[in-house]
Design a protein around this motif. Sequence first.
Motif, short mmCIF file in Angstrom:
data_model
loop_
_atom_site.label_atom_id
_atom_site.label_comp_id
_atom_site.label_asym_id
_atom_site.label_seq_id
_atom_site.Cartn_x
_atom_site.Cartn_y
_atom_site.Cartn_z
N LEU A 3 0.75 -1.20 -0.22
CA LEU A 3 0.68 0.25 -0.56
C LEU A 3 0.67 1.74 0.00
O LEU A 3 0.58 2.41 -0.25
N THR A 4 1.99 0.81 0.32
CA THR A 4 3.22 2.05 0.30
C THR A 4 4.10 1.79 -0.90
O THR A 4 3.95 1.15 -1.46
N VAL A 5 5.31 2.87 -0.67
CA VAL A 5 5.81 3.29 -1.92
C VAL A 5 6.76 2.97 -1.22
O VAL A 5 7.88 3.04 0.26
N PRO A 6 8.13 1.79 -1.74
CA PRO A 6 9.05 1.32 -1.17
C PRO A 6 10.28 2.44 -1.00
O PRO A 6 10.54 3.21 -1.63
N ASP A 7 10.92 2.46 -0.07
CA ASP A 7 12.32 3.23 -0.31
C ASP A 7 13.06 2.53 -0.91
O ASP A 7 13.20 1.43 -0.96
N THR A 8 14.47 3.26 -1.40
CA THR A 8 15.52 2.47 -2.43
C THR A 8 16.29 2.77 -1.68
O THR A 8 17.50 3.69 -0.92
N TYR A 9 17.77 1.81 -1.17
CA TYR A 9 18.62 1.23 -0.48
C TYR A 9 19.95 1.92 -1.42
O TYR A 9 19.68 1.26 -2.45
N VAL A 33 9.68 10.60 -3.50
CA VAL A 33 8.71 11.88 -3.31
C VAL A 33 7.20 11.02 -3.55
O VAL A 33 7.18 10.96 -4.53
N ILE A 34 6.60 11.24 -2.83
CA ILE A 34 5.27 11.73 -3.10
C ILE A 34 4.42 12.71 -2.91
O ILE A 34 4.49 13.51 -2.33
N ALA A 62 1.20 15.47 -2.45
CA ALA A 62 -0.25 14.89 -1.11
C ALA A 62 -0.70 14.48 -1.96
O ALA A 62 -2.40 14.04 -1.34
N ARG A 63 -1.68 15.52 -3.18
CA ARG A 63 -2.94 15.21 -3.36
C ARG A 63 -3.34 13.44 -4.37
O ARG A 63 -4.52 13.33 -3.50
N VAL A 64 -1.85 13.49 -4.45
CA VAL A 64 -1.98 11.42 -4.89
C VAL A 64 -2.57 10.35 -3.61
O VAL A 64 -3.22 9.80 -2.89
N VAL A 65 -1.94 11.05 -2.41
CA VAL A 65 -1.69 10.42 -1.07
C VAL A 65 -3.38 10.69 -0.40
O VAL A 65 -3.85 9.80 0.15
N LYS A 66 -4.19 11.50 -0.80
CA LYS A 66 -5.26 11.59 -0.11
C LYS A 66 -5.90 11.91 -1.03
O LYS A 66 -7.17 10.97 -0.51
N GLU A 67 -6.00 11.32 -2.13
CA GLU A 67 -7.13 10.14 -3.28
C GLU A 67 -7.34 9.06 -2.36
O GLU A 67 -8.30 8.17 -3.05
N GLU A 68 -5.93 8.56 -2.39
CA GLU A 68 -5.99 6.65 -2.04
C GLU A 68 -6.04 6.88 -0.47
O GLU A 68 -5.95 5.39 -0.23
#
Length: 123
Positions: free
Chosen positions: A4-10, A19-20, A22-28
């Motif tokens: 459900l989340t965007v994984p970190d890149t090591y 980079v996320i 915020a509008r997309v996060v609100k929609e989801e």
Amino acid sequence: MERLTVPDTYIDGGKRRAVIDARVVKEEAMILYWALKKYEDTGLTPEEIIEKKVFQEWIPVEESLPDINTDVLVAVNDFGEGTFRDVDYLTNESGKLMWGTYCGAKERVLAWMPLPKRYKEKK
């Protein structure tokens, strides 16, 4: 459950966060909320969920094979009679993978799953 989340890149020296927008996060947000609620309503720990999933799903032999010499439940093609279930194990004889009780007839075993833990009486 799908991620459900965007994984970190090591990267060397740490990790880089995506980079996320915020509008997309609100929609989801409601999708995330209902997925979390569905999980919490089970009343199970993550370990219990993983254990139940492992013991409930058949694993096709084309996808994966069990560890060598480990008893597993197998679904076997009975040539015209449908499928049946049995306990079997995979062996590695002379570099060739063979099912223990089916005389190496690997094509007869369609899928497998781990056996549940042994029964222990509660005291």
